[in-house]
Write an enzyme that holds these catalytic residues in place. Structure first.
Site, PDB file in Angstrom:
ATOM      1  N   LYS A 114       0.956  -1.210   0.164  1.00  0.00           N
ATOM      2  CA  LYS A 114       0.024  -0.017  -0.003  1.00  0.00           C
ATOM      3  C   LYS A 114       0.900   1.355   0.048  1.00  0.00           C
ATOM      4  CE  LYS A 114      -4.782  -1.278   1.649  1.00  0.00           C
ATOM      5  NZ  LYS A 114      -5.578  -1.093   2.602  1.00  0.00           N
ATOM      6  N   LYS A 207      -5.064  -9.999  -7.106  1.00  0.00           N
ATOM      7  CA  LYS A 207      -5.917 -10.091  -6.267  1.00  0.00           C
ATOM      8  C   LYS A 207      -7.161  -9.097  -6.696  1.00  0.00           C
ATOM      9  CE  LYS A 207      -6.130  -8.125  -2.247  1.00  0.00           C
ATOM     10  NZ  LYS A 207      -5.676  -7.809  -0.930  1.00  0.00           N
ATOM     11  N   LYS A 210     -10.552  -2.856  -4.556  1.00  0.00           N
ATOM     12  CA  LYS A 210     -11.144  -2.046  -4.846  1.00  0.00           C
ATOM     13  C   LYS A 210     -10.473  -0.929  -5.437  1.00  0.00           C
ATOM     14  CE  LYS A 210     -13.663  -2.084  -0.547  1.00  0.00           C
ATOM     15  NZ  LYS A 210     -13.588  -2.201   0.778  1.00  0.00           N
TER      16      LYS A 210
HETATM   17  P1  TYM Z   1     -10.674  -5.423   3.452  1.00  0.00           P
HETATM   18  O1  TYM Z   1     -11.871  -4.129   3.762  1.00  0.00           O
HETATM   19  O2  TYM Z   1      -9.888  -5.202   2.784  1.00  0.00           O
HETATM   20  O3  TYM Z   1     -11.630  -6.443   3.101  1.00  0.00           O
HETATM   21  C1  TYM Z   1     -12.802  -6.892   3.820  1.00  0.00           C
HETATM   22  C2  TYM Z   1     -12.639  -8.434   3.920  1.00  0.00           C
HETATM   23  O4  TYM Z   1     -12.805  -9.017   2.465  1.00  0.00           O
HETATM   24  C3  TYM Z   1     -11.594 -10.059   2.258  1.00  0.00           C
HETATM   25  N1  TYM Z   1     -11.084  -9.720   0.941  1.00  0.00           N
HETATM   26  C4  TYM Z   1     -10.948 -10.655   0.098  1.00  0.00           C
HETATM   27  N2  TYM Z   1     -11.143 -12.185   0.127  1.00  0.00           N
HETATM   28  C5  TYM Z   1     -11.174 -12.816  -0.938  1.00  0.00           C
HETATM   29  N3  TYM Z   1     -10.602 -12.470  -2.264  1.00  0.00           N
HETATM   30  C6  TYM Z   1     -10.467 -11.148  -2.415  1.00  0.00           C
HETATM   31  N4  TYM Z   1      -9.896 -10.456  -3.699  1.00  0.00           N
HETATM   32  C7  TYM Z   1     -10.446 -10.111  -1.176  1.00  0.00           C
HETATM   33  N5  TYM Z   1     -10.349  -8.909  -0.959  1.00  0.00           N
HETATM   34  C8  TYM Z   1     -10.757  -8.607   0.497  1.00  0.00           C
HETATM   35  C9  TYM Z   1     -10.528  -9.599   3.542  1.00  0.00           C
HETATM   36  O5  TYM Z   1      -9.477 -10.487   3.371  1.00  0.00           O
HETATM   37  C10 TYM Z   1     -11.502  -8.980   4.416  1.00  0.00           C
HETATM   38  O6  TYM Z   1     -11.814 -10.312   5.174  1.00  0.00           O
HETATM   39  N6  TYM Z   1      -7.873  -4.987   7.360  1.00  0.00           N
HETATM   40  C11 TYM Z   1      -8.836  -5.475   7.131  1.00  0.00           C
HETATM   41  C12 TYM Z   1     -10.349  -5.024   7.843  1.00  0.00           C
HETATM   42  C13 TYM Z   1     -10.243  -5.323   9.344  1.00  0.00           C
HETATM   43  C14 TYM Z   1     -10.641  -6.455   9.919  1.00  0.00           C
HETATM   44  C15 TYM Z   1     -10.279  -6.110  11.525  1.00  0.00           C
HETATM   45  C16 TYM Z   1     -10.655  -7.717   9.637  1.00  0.00           C
HETATM   46  C17 TYM Z   1      -9.705  -4.442  10.317  1.00  0.00           C
HETATM   47  N7  TYM Z   1      -9.954  -4.755  11.410  1.00  0.00           N
HETATM   48  C18 TYM Z   1     -10.567  -7.301  12.476  1.00  0.00           C
HETATM   49  C19 TYM Z   1     -10.854  -8.587  10.759  1.00  0.00           C
HETATM   50  C20 TYM Z   1     -10.769  -8.447  12.071  1.00  0.00           C
HETATM   51  C21 TYM Z   1      -9.367  -5.090   5.763  1.00  0.00           C
HETATM   52  O7  TYM Z   1      -8.832  -4.194   5.180  1.00  0.00           O
HETATM   53  O8  TYM Z   1     -10.257  -5.676   5.132  1.00  0.00           O
END
Ligand code: TYM
Length: 345
Positions: A114, A207, A210
């Site tokens: 990032k 991957k 967004k």
């Molecule tokens: P974020 O917002 O990037 O994504 C949310 C969830 O979606 C999953 N994900 C995917 N799974 C499969 N294939 C993909 N291409 C894909 N893109 C995203 C992510 O693995 C995630 O589960 N840091 C985290 C958010 C967060 C969080 C937490 C999660 C903040 N605090 C505490 C669990 C527990 C994040 O940026 O997810």
């Protein structure tokens, strides 16, 4: 001591959600709420680690909340709220900033991706992001965290933080009566299903995300039926027919991705999809895939749009969730403060 099973997970409100979020995490969230106490968060504090236009951010928080509910989360059963309304997240994150080591964070691949080349110019928040994530989970002493594969490393760090906290403060923790298991549980990642890593529709080695500049690379949870079908039709493939065995997907990232998506959408296994479609050309498989995607996702987009017409109701749901979340986190934070040696009134 044995920890009660409790589920926590979250998504960032940075634009609308996509198929990767849905298949990688949300399907498991929906399943787990049938059997567990679940806390699902819209992680707005995480979102501002990179610049967000304030008005856009407000809209995205409501949009993601609407998508959660439209996809099947029940805000009466599960706790649904936005992170910034519960101060425990930021408070515990600060304490974890003082527990985690710089070297641990330096290894985080997501930060490297990032921040890119201009690391000096990344926010301090982006660097410390995994500490906040650990705080999200541990402020509720949650034991299970359903996420996509890309969050694995962050969860390992959360486990390390829990362990170091338990060790560093062993004496006060024992004094408080948490002799055996420590104060914090080691949260377990729940990374299951045939689509834990959904890839871009334009490039099976990247991957789905967004931030990809090409909208054709992803299916958004706000896309209408025609858009979903068009994106599936345009998805990159290779010239070979589909194989009959999972082994045959090796080295064919686009085929592997589309088969995984179809399996997850229809609740099948990869092998059963290949047993049906082995030997078929992509053109006929894509037709089925488009149908399955539209059947599953278009109603979510419609319902989200409907919910978004009443932002007051969304805000009410978030306020209610935040109050319930606070009620769980507050006594835990009181204990944390005692353990660390703070005086509270
Ligand atoms: P974020 O917002 O990037 O994504 C949310 C969830 O979606 C999953 N994900 C995917 N799974 C499969 N294939 C993909 N291409 C894909 N893109 C995203 C992510 O693995 C995630 O589960 N840091 C985290 C958010 C967060 C969080 C937490 C999660 C903040 N605090 C505490 C669990 C527990 C994040 O940026 O997810």
């Amino acid at each position: 001591m044995k920890f009660n099973e409790r589920v926590f997970s979250g998504m960032q409100p940075t634009g609308s959600l996509h198929l990767g979020n849905y298949l990688g995490a949300m399907l498991q969230w929906i399943e787990l709420q049938k059997s567990h106490e679940c806390i699902y968060c819209v992680v707005d504090l995480h979102a501002i680690t990179v610049w967000q236009e304030p008005e856009e951010l407000k809209r995205s928080i409501r949009q993601v909340t609407a998508a959660y509910i439209a996809a099947g989360l029940d805000p009466k059963r599960s706790i649904v709220f936005n992170q910034s309304q519960v101060s425990a997240h930021a408070e515990l994150a600060w304490i974890f900033n003082c527990v985690a080591r710089l070297g641990w964070l330096a290894r985080m691949t997501q930060f490297k991706e990032k921040a890119g080349k201009d690391r000096e110019n990344a926010s301090v928040g982006l660097y410390a992001y995994p500490n906040l994530m650990a705080a999200d989970i541990l402020a509720y002493r949650a034991t299970h965290v359903p996420v996509g594969d890309d969050q694995k490393q962050h969860l390992e760090l959360a486990r390390d933080i829990a362990q170091k906290f338990n060790n560093d403060f062993r004496a006060p923790i024992e004094k408080a009566g948490y002799g055996d298991g420590g104060f914090f549980p080691q949260p377990e990642p729940v990374i299951i299903g045939p689509a834990t890593r959904v890839m871009s529709l334009r490039d099976g080695t990247k991957k789905m995300s967004k931030s990809d500049p090409s909208d054709l690379s992803r299916i958004n949870l706000t896309d209408d039926a025609d858009t979903i079908a068009r994106k599936v039709q345009k998805a990159k493939t290779d010239p070979e027919p589909l194989p009959s065995e999972a082994e045959g997907l090796k080295g064919r990232p686009e085929a592997e991705n589309l088969v995984g998506i179809y399996a997850a959408l229809t609740g099948a296994t990869v092998q059963s999809v290949l047993s049906t479609f082995g030997g078929s050309q992509f053109s006929s498989f894509k037709k089925e895939l488009a149908e399955a995607a539209v059947a599953r996702l278009a109603p979510i987009a419609d319902e989200s749009a409907r919910l978004m017409q009443d932002p007051t109701e969304i805000d009410r749901i978030l306020a209610d969730g935040a109050a319930r979340a606070r009620a769980i986190a507050a006594p835990i934070m009181d204990e944390v403060k005692d353990i660390v040696g703070f005086i509270r009134s």
